[in-house]
Design an enzyme around this catalytic site. Structure first.
Site, short mmCIF file in Angstrom:
data_model
loop_
_atom_site.label_atom_id
_atom_site.label_comp_id
_atom_site.label_asym_id
_atom_site.label_seq_id
_atom_site.Cartn_x
_atom_site.Cartn_y
_atom_site.Cartn_z
N GLU A 108 -10.28 -0.43 -5.21
CA GLU A 108 -9.28 -1.27 -4.55
C GLU A 108 -9.85 -2.64 -4.19
O GLU A 108 -10.97 -2.76 -3.70
CB GLU A 108 -8.74 -0.58 -3.31
N CYS B 258 -4.99 6.03 -4.12
CA CYS B 258 -4.29 4.74 -4.08
C CYS B 258 -2.89 4.95 -4.63
O CYS B 258 -2.72 5.22 -5.82
CB CYS B 258 -5.05 3.69 -4.90
N CYS C 123 0.87 -1.18 0.00
CA CYS C 123 0.00 0.00 0.00
C CYS C 123 0.90 1.22 0.00
O CYS C 123 1.60 1.49 0.99
CB CYS C 123 -0.92 0.01 1.22
N GLY C 124 0.91 1.96 -1.10
CA GLY C 124 1.81 3.09 -1.24
C GLY C 124 1.48 4.26 -0.34
O GLY C 124 2.36 4.82 0.33
N ASN D 214 -6.70 -4.81 -8.21
CA ASN D 214 -7.10 -3.42 -8.07
C ASN D 214 -7.35 -2.86 -9.47
O ASN D 214 -6.60 -3.17 -10.40
CB ASN D 214 -6.00 -2.61 -7.38
#
EC number: 5.1.1.7
Length: 295
Positions: free
Chosen positions: A213, A222, A75-76, A195
């Site tokens: 997502e 996201c 998860c950025g 995603n």
């Protein structure tokens, strides 16, 4: 027993962050689902967990859970919040961190203004690396035509530590993100689900993006989705390689840079919302759930 937590967000993509370096908690799927419930629990897009490192060359382990209780690889936006959190909790005083995720090691660098740059690693495009099984699809160059409920949909695929499908659209405001995103997310061609991003190219250094997502639904932002979209855009020649590309989402904008052959670099803001405590036993008892084994 009360567990301390912090609520944070990165461009509206909101997180509950728990320090399991100094605290102890047995995370179960039921507990994660309860915590993620915006009516019965805390509510979040993802739960971020800070754990001690499992290897000597990293600073922390970084785990991520969706509201449905599933653990995901990356998860950025969460990575940026993770970096700010460990500094605020005085778990580390380093400006640059190496953390281990389920998809590998990433580097996080915090500046003096609270923005964090994340080395997201190299994008992967091969179907087997997504994973994506395009047996019943038509491929034209790098685009795949996937049958979705009887309608062919042109999409591109990339893995940025987690799987992404990206659809280029004329206007993201008109995109059918909810129904099309849900259908593609669970399409049999994506065995681990996917995603789904809807990208509008504004110019060679600016995109607009919406992301459905996996296990969550559409979110305000996201980070990995923005990285995947920009990498695909550069690969297709729509965007400038090696330059800052603005990825504009509902929650705000982040900057993505990619030079083919190198890592994708993502830079963006973070925000602290509030801190609190919760009782795991109290939540489970209130919901009438008996303890389950650890995830």
């Amino acid at each position: 027993m009360l567990i301390e937590f912090t609520k944070m967000h990165g461009l509206g993509n909101d997180f509950m962050v728990i320090d399991l370096v100094t605290q102890r908690l047995d995370l179960t799927k039921d507990l994660v689902q309860l915590l993620g419930d915006r009516h019965l629990g805390i509510g979040f897009d993802q739960l971020l967990v800070v754990e001690p490192p499992m290897r000597p060359d990293v600073d922390f382990s970084y785990r991520i859970f969706n509201t449905d209780g599933t653990e995901v690889e990356q998860c950025g936006n969460g990575a940026r919040c993770f970096a700010r959190f460990v500094q605020a909790r005085k778990l580390s005083f380093k400006q640059r961190l190496r953390v281990e995720t389920a998809s590998g090691i990433i580097s996080l660098t915090t500046d003096h203004y609270g923005w964090v740059e994340v080395d997201m690693g190299k994008p992967k495009f091969e179907p087997s690396e997504i994973p994506f099984t395009p047996r019943a699809t038509t491929k034209i160059q790098n685009a795949y035509h996937l049958d979705v409920n009887g309608t062919p949909v042109q999409l591109y695929v990339a893995n940025m530590g987690n799987p992404h499908a990206v659809i280029k659209v004329d206007d993201v405001l008109d995109a059918d993100v909810e129904s099309l995103g849900r259908a593609i997310e669970s399409h049999p061609a994506f065995p681990e689900r996917v995603n789904v991003g809807f990208m509008q190219v504004m110019n060679q250094r600016h995109i607009r993006l919406r992301v459905y997502e996996r296990g969550v639904g559409e979110t305000q932002a996201c980070g990995t989705g923005a990285c995947a979209a920009v990498a695909i855009g550069i690969r297709e020649g729509w965007l400038d390689e090696g330059e800052d590309v603005r990825a504009q989402l509902y929650g705000g904008s982040m900057v993505i840079k990619w030079q083919p052959g190198y890592s994708v670099m993502m830079t963006g803001p973070t925000a602290f919302v509030y801190e609190g405590v919760f009782s795991p036993d109290g939540l489970m008892a209130q919901a009438g759930i008996k303890p389950n084994p650890e995830i």
